[in-house]
Structures are given as structure tokens and as C-alpha cells.
Enzyme design. Structure first.
Site, PDB file in Angstrom:
ATOM      1  CD  GLU A 100      -4.866  40.968 -39.567  1.00 54.08           C
ATOM      2  OE1 GLU A 100      -4.846  41.410 -40.728  1.00 54.08           O
ATOM      3  OE2 GLU A 100      -4.002  40.219 -39.115  1.00 54.08           O
ATOM      4  CB  CYS A 113      -9.830  47.050 -45.317  1.00 51.90           C
ATOM      5  SG  CYS A 113     -10.328  45.404 -45.802  1.00 51.90           S
ATOM      6  CB  CYS A 120     -15.669  33.936 -43.298  1.00 51.67           C
ATOM      7  SG  CYS A 120     -16.815  34.102 -44.688  1.00 51.67           S
ATOM      8  CB  CYS A 124     -13.413  31.299 -50.447  1.00 53.93           C
ATOM      9  SG  CYS A 124     -15.016  32.107 -50.603  1.00 53.93           S
ATOM     10  CB  CYS A 127     -10.354  33.158 -48.408  1.00 45.48           C
ATOM     11  SG  CYS A 127     -10.569  34.379 -47.100  1.00 45.48           S
ATOM     12  CB  CYS A 345      -8.418  43.388 -47.585  1.00 46.43           C
ATOM     13  SG  CYS A 345      -8.843  45.066 -47.302  1.00 46.43           S
TER      14      CYS A 345
HETATM   15  N1  SAH Z   1     -16.510  37.972 -47.823  1.00 50.31           N
HETATM   16  C1  SAH Z   1     -16.487  39.069 -48.717  1.00 50.31           C
HETATM   17  C2  SAH Z   1     -15.633  40.227 -48.251  1.00 50.31           C
HETATM   18  C3  SAH Z   1     -14.330  39.879 -47.604  1.00 50.31           C
HETATM   19  S1  SAH Z   1     -13.091  39.140 -48.605  1.00 50.31           S
HETATM   20  C4  SAH Z   1     -16.080  38.602 -50.117  1.00 50.31           C
HETATM   21  O1  SAH Z   1     -15.612  37.470 -50.246  1.00 50.31           O
HETATM   22  O2  SAH Z   1     -16.271  39.361 -51.050  1.00 50.31           O
HETATM   23  C5  SAH Z   1     -12.521  40.562 -49.511  1.00 50.31           C
HETATM   24  C6  SAH Z   1     -11.785  40.223 -50.801  1.00 50.31           C
HETATM   25  O3  SAH Z   1     -10.492  39.647 -50.521  1.00 50.31           O
HETATM   26  C7  SAH Z   1     -12.547  39.216 -51.664  1.00 50.31           C
HETATM   27  O4  SAH Z   1     -12.701  39.678 -52.982  1.00 50.31           O
HETATM   28  C8  SAH Z   1     -11.657  38.006 -51.560  1.00 50.31           C
HETATM   29  O5  SAH Z   1     -11.820  37.187 -52.647  1.00 50.31           O
HETATM   30  C9  SAH Z   1     -10.275  38.610 -51.449  1.00 50.31           C
HETATM   31  N2  SAH Z   1      -9.266  37.638 -51.011  1.00 50.31           N
HETATM   32  C10 SAH Z   1      -9.388  36.660 -50.091  1.00 50.31           C
HETATM   33  N3  SAH Z   1      -8.245  35.928 -50.017  1.00 50.31           N
HETATM   34  C11 SAH Z   1      -7.372  36.469 -50.917  1.00 50.31           C
HETATM   35  C12 SAH Z   1      -6.032  36.163 -51.321  1.00 50.31           C
HETATM   36  N4  SAH Z   1      -5.368  35.152 -50.796  1.00 50.31           N
HETATM   37  N5  SAH Z   1      -5.469  36.941 -52.263  1.00 50.31           N
HETATM   38  C13 SAH Z   1      -6.146  37.982 -52.813  1.00 50.31           C
HETATM   39  N6  SAH Z   1      -7.410  38.316 -52.477  1.00 50.31           N
HETATM   40  C14 SAH Z   1      -8.016  37.564 -51.540  1.00 50.31           C
HETATM   41 FE1  SF4 Z   2     -15.412  34.513 -46.476  1.00 41.63          FE
HETATM   42 FE2  SF4 Z   2     -12.935  34.744 -47.386  1.00 41.63          FE
HETATM   43 FE3  SF4 Z   2     -14.810  33.740 -48.966  1.00 41.63          FE
HETATM   44 FE4  SF4 Z   2     -14.889  36.369 -48.342  1.00 41.63          FE
HETATM   45  S1  SF4 Z   2     -13.288  35.323 -49.509  1.00 41.63           S
HETATM   46  S2  SF4 Z   2     -16.592  34.908 -48.327  1.00 41.63           S
HETATM   47  S3  SF4 Z   2     -14.060  36.290 -46.233  1.00 41.63           S
HETATM   48  S4  SF4 Z   2     -14.079  32.820 -47.039  1.00 41.63           S
END
Ligand code: SAH
Ligand code: SF4
Length: 359
Positions: A100, A113, A120, A124, A127, A345
Site C-alpha cells: 500500500e 507514505c 515486515c 511489532c 502493527c 501508513c
Molecule cells: N517500520 C518502520 C516504518 C513503518 S511503520 C517503523 O516502525 O518505524 C510507520 C509508523 O506507523 C510507525 O511509527 C508505527 O509504529 C506506526 N504504526 C504501526 N501500526 C500502527 C497502529 N495500529 N496505529 C498507529 N500507528 C501505527
Molecule cells: Fe515493521 Fe510494523 Fe514494526 Fe514498523 S511498526 S517495524 S512496519 S512491524
């Protein structure tokens, strides 16, 4: 007018090369350094992939380019617009994998974005992408390709709009795909390439310490660190990477980031109800971050059906924000508009999102 080129796996994709790399390839094959500049102008400035019309280039070089390179870019297979004007796209690559990409309008700017990987590996727990595991890295052409095809798409829909800013905050961990993101970033910044200013690009990372230490070898874009917790136990629960690269190691690596010309480092802090939104989290953040110079972006957690976490109330988010500001940490909140933007994003292509968020 961009023609629809099919992939030819025996050929290298010309969009995979920075001008420097292309120049070295050309010199090895008996051509001149300045030919790379000419090729870049056609590809990125004139947006003309039809080699036949590259009139300032010799016939010999044109044949070499046609024999050696493919010109494939990704395609948009779905798009939708949210109530606040954010547009979300499903982008397909030559192996049919999809990611996306999101366009986020704000006052005087239009931010794209961009995704850096299919899936990934960081995993996390909050996420949506993290639950999918890593499928593969994106190639440089697939990273810049998201920008190129959406700039073209925009020309038809909103001829007066231009993409002004780029955030690497889509699917994937950009520093895990260091070399390809570096090559793509060089193309974004190159005056003969896509010509963006370095302050207009922000790379977001979960905190891969060895790669943060290598940032000296990466173009000087802004860095956003996904901090999300100021206690190691909470951070490890949210981000398994913290079990290897804990807060101490992360913060020492960040202090070493070469602050080359105007590079900014900010901290992203996801606010999750009853987990990292307490007064002791504010105390820990104040102890952890150097005051005055640290900038924190609060991101209210964006709930999705399978998620185990909840978003704090609006008044609680404001309280957290004010407390941090009072204690010398410059803090901003993603606005209401930003909440579903950031969701877009950080999370990915589920049917749920398509049906519920983007109708
Ligand atoms: N992997 C990188 C960049 C992609 S994620 C990183 O983790 O920084 C981009 C942002 O989206 C990150 O700050 C992540 O914590 C946030 N994000 C992921 N899932 C989310 C959610 N459910 N609600 C709000 N932000 C979220
Ligand atoms: Fe990967 Fe999502 Fe963690 Fe960013 S927030 S490092 S995209 S698992």
C-alpha cells in the site's frame, strides 16, 4: 506519455540504478560518464521511457540501452479516498506482490507514505504489517516507482497537485532494506533524478541499531525513531526488536547519528490505553530524552479488529501532550485527520480497511 512496458527478467531494470551506479555501468561498457545524466533527464525529468525519442543520445547508446535494460514500473490496481481527502492505493509489482501507498494532503503539502518491503520481519505486536512476516525487500525501482506512478496518476485526477514530501512509513522496515532504500533515496534527491530536497524526506525506523550506526553512509534525510515506550519491558512487549537493541543501546546509537546538514531526528510515540499513557511513562520519557532538542510525535493507537490494544480517550491524549510539553519535551499530536492517515501508513491491505475505512 508513459508506455506500458512488460517485464523482461533477462534485463536489468533501469529504474533500479542511481545516477552514480548507472554511470559506472556505462563506463564499464565503454560509454561516457555524462550519458548517465542524459538518461536520467529523459527518465525522471521528461518522464519519457521511450528510448527512440531520446534524440540527444547516439544510436549506438540507444541500442545498448534497449538491449540491456527493462523499464518496468509498478501499477496501481486499486485506489480509495477517505473522508479527509487521504488517498490509499494498492500497488502491484511484476511478481504480483502488492503493497500500500498513501497520499496525505495537508496545508501546503502533499505527502506520500511509501512502503519499503512486502511485509515486515520486525513483528511489532501492535502493527498489522508485523503480523504478516516478511515476504521480500522492495527493489529501488519499486520504491521510487510508487512515487512515479502516483505522480502520473495525480496528473489525471488533480492536475494542479504535486507530491511535496515523502515518508518511509508504509509497510516494512526501511533500514532492514538499507542498500535498496539508499539507492532509491539517491534517485529521489538527485537534481537530475526526482529532485526532492533532503528535508522533504523522512525515514522511520523501529530502531535497528547496527543500521542506525551506518547512517553516515545514507543520504542525509530526516530520521523518525519509533520509540513507543520509555521502559524496556513495555517496549519489548510492543517491539520484539527491543530484546536485542534495548533503549540504552538505541539512545546511544541515536546520539551518534551524524547530524549532517539540516538532518532532523524525531521520536514517534504510539499512545496505547493503560499501557504507555501513564504518569510514570511521562517521567521515564523526560529522563530518557534530552530536553529542548527532542521532538516527540504522539500517535494515538489506531484500532483494528484483531488488535489487542485500545486508543486512549481524546482528553487523556491531550493531558499526555500537555504534560510532556510542560516538562520541556517539544510534543505534537497527529491530528484527527492524521489518525486514519497513520493507520493507513502503518497497517495494510485488509479487506476490513477497504470496506470500512475507505468507503
Ligand atoms: N517500520 C518502520 C516504518 C513503518 S511503520 C517503523 O516502525 O518505524 C510507520 C509508523 O506507523 C510507525 O511509527 C508505527 O509504529 C506506526 N504504526 C504501526 N501500526 C500502527 C497502529 N495500529 N496505529 C498507529 N500507528 C501505527
Ligand atoms: Fe515493521 Fe510494523 Fe514494526 Fe514498523 S511498526 S517495524 S512496519 S512491524
Amino acid at each position: 506519455m508513459r508506455l506500458d512496458y512488460m517485464s523482461d527478467l533477462s534485463k536489468k531494470n533501469i529504474y533500479d540504478f542511481s545516477r552514480e551506479t548507472l554511470k559506472n555501468l556505462l563506463i564499464t561498457d565503454g560509454f561516457k560518464a555524462f550519458n548517465a545524466q542524459q538518461i536520467f533527464s529523459w527518465l525522471y525529468q521528461k518522464n519519457e521511457p521511450n528510448v527512440e525519442s531520446w534524440t540527444n543520445i547516439s544510436k549506438n547508446l540507444r541500442s545498448y540501452i534497449q538491449e540491456s535494460f527493462s523499464f518496468e514500473l509498478p501499477t496501481v490496481i486499486w485506489d480509495g479516498q477517505s473522508k479527509d481527502g487521504t488517498r490509499k492505493f494498492l500497488i502491484k509489482f511484476s511478481d504480483s506482490k502488492t503493497v500500500e501507498t498513501v497520499l496525505i494532503p495537508a496545508k501546503n503539502r502533499l505527502t506520500i507514505c511509501i512502503s519499503s518491503q512486502v511485509g515486515c520481519a520486525i513483528g511489532c505486536t501492535f502493527c498489522h504489517t508485523g503480523t504478516m512476516g516478511l515476504t521480500r525487500h522492495l527493489r529501488p525501482s519499486e520504491v521510487t516507482g510508487q512515487y512515479i506512478v502516483l505522480s502520473e496518476w495525480l496528473k489525471n485526477i488533480e492536475p494542479d497537485s504535486r507530491i511535496t514530501n515523502i515518508v518511509y512509513m508504509g509497510q516494512g522496515e526501511p533500514l532492514h532494506n538499507f542498500d535498496n532504500m539508499k539507492e532509491a533515496t539517491e534517485i529521489f534527491l538527485d537534481d537530475y533524478g526526482l529532485g526532492l530536497g533532503q528535508r522533504r524526506i523522512t525515514l522511520s525506523t523501529s530502531g535497528m541499531v547496527p543500521q542506525i550506526k551506518k547512517l553516515n553512509d545514507f543520504p542525509p534525510v530526516n530520521i523518525a525513531i519509533s520509540l513507543h515506550a520509555a521502559h524496556d519491558d513495555i517496549r519489548s512487549e510492543l517491539m520484539p526488536i527491543n530484546k536485542v537493541y534495548d533503549l540504552n543501546r538505541l539512545l546511544s546509537a541515536i546520539k551518534e547519528i551524524p547530524l549532517k546538514a539540516h538532518r532532523w531526528v524525531t521520536f514517534e510515540y504510539l499512545l496505547i490505553k493503560n499501557l504507555n499513557d501513564r504518569i510514570e511513562d511521562i517521567d521515564a520519557l523526560v529522563d530518557l530524552l534530552p530536553p529542548k532538542i527532542s521532538k516527540v510525535n504522539l500517535i494515538p493507537f489506531n484500532e483494528y479488529p484483531e488488535s489487542n490494544f485500545k486508543k486512549p480517550s481524546h482528553s487523556h491524549i491531550l493531558w499526555f501532550h500537555n504534560e510532556l510539553n510542560k516538562r520541556g519535551i517539544i510534543t505534537t499530536i497527529r491530528t484527527t485527520k492524521g489518525t486514519d492517515i497513520l493507520a493507513a501508513c502503518g497497517q495494510l491491505k485488509s479487506e476490513y480497511e477497504k470496506l470500512n475505512l475507505w468507503n
